[in-house]
Design an enzyme around this catalytic site. Sequence first.
Site, mmCIF file in Angstrom:
data_model
loop_
_atom_site.group_PDB
_atom_site.id
_atom_site.type_symbol
_atom_site.label_atom_id
_atom_site.label_comp_id
_atom_site.label_asym_id
_atom_site.label_seq_id
_atom_site.Cartn_x
_atom_site.Cartn_y
_atom_site.Cartn_z
ATOM 1 N N TYR A 1 -11.348 12.810 -5.074
ATOM 2 C CA TYR A 1 -10.462 12.427 -6.179
ATOM 3 C C TYR A 1 -9.860 13.661 -6.850
ATOM 4 C CZ TYR A 1 -8.940 9.980 -10.440
ATOM 5 O OH TYR A 1 -8.197 9.462 -11.477
ATOM 6 N N LYS B 1 -5.864 14.678 -7.041
ATOM 7 C CA LYS B 1 -5.163 14.826 -8.318
ATOM 8 C C LYS B 1 -4.667 16.260 -8.534
ATOM 9 C CE LYS B 1 -5.376 10.560 -9.664
ATOM 10 N NZ LYS B 1 -4.138 9.749 -9.805
ATOM 11 N N SER C 1 -4.976 13.879 -13.238
ATOM 12 C CA SER C 1 -6.252 13.696 -13.938
ATOM 13 C C SER C 1 -6.787 15.060 -14.342
ATOM 14 C CB SER C 1 -7.270 13.012 -13.012
ATOM 15 O OG SER C 1 -8.569 13.062 -13.558
ATOM 16 N N ASN D 1 0.849 -1.184 0.000
ATOM 17 C CA ASN D 1 0.000 0.000 0.000
ATOM 18 C C ASN D 1 0.886 1.237 0.000
ATOM 19 O OD1 ASN D 1 -1.853 2.036 0.392
ATOM 20 N ND2 ASN D 1 -2.682 1.228 2.304
ATOM 21 N N VAL D 2 0.848 2.002 -1.077
ATOM 22 C CA VAL D 2 1.734 3.163 -1.197
ATOM 23 C C VAL D 2 1.423 4.239 -0.168
ATOM 24 C CG1 VAL D 2 2.250 2.810 -3.645
ATOM 25 C CG2 VAL D 2 0.262 4.195 -2.980
#
Length: 244
Positions: A154, A158, A141, A62-63
């Site tokens: 999200y 991003k 994104s 898991n980063v």
Amino acid sequence: MLNGKTAVVTGGGSGIGRKTAIKLAADGANIVIIHMDPEEKVAEVVKEIEDLGVKVKAIRMNVADFEAVKETVGEIVKEFGSIDILINCAGITRDGLIAMMKEEDFDAVIGVNLKGTFNMIRHCTPVFMKQRSGCIVNVSSVSGLIGNAGQGNYSTSKAGVVGLTKSTAKELVKRGVRCNAVAPGFIATDMTANLSEKNPLIDMIPMKRMGTADEVADLIFFLASDAASYITGEVIKVDGGIAM
């Protein structure tokens, strides 16, 4: 050619990350895939890369875990001798309207998409600085550039990747390290499997179609190659014109 270089690709078990890992391997790079995918799915990628005649290793991690990333980067350098290319492609979604979004959904997306990107850069940076060379490509994104209703977490993550990319590029340029980002639009991957070509969102795209993972991977490959040796701090959209 990337012969002899080592590329670490987070999210390399599927989607854009998978296509990128294969393209880098086809050009001679040894590959380390960081993933959270089912083992049988990753085994397919590993086999495909092995068939290209390069060294490959898959690591489930898991980063978002700072200490796990630190330990893993050390293990990679010990086994492969160096890290020359870092592709930060790991990402998740937990979509929902801001008025109803759960705290854990916000934190989870920020943890993987933004903090995970920071963690990888943070622990690879000493390697790059010692070598006085290195290349980082982050996957942002268009949602991070223009926002998207129902994706406040999200889009925030991003957008953060964009700022992190530019700051990293400015800090490391004198050490021979480049850092760029790509900003995909609607791309046909597992993450967007619920979108069909008849979805009204497709009509918003000037090219009237979703992009492919290969089209994004092609740009990532270019930015990781010597052909982009004079490019750093850039964020390049791959979106069919939706954010132009």
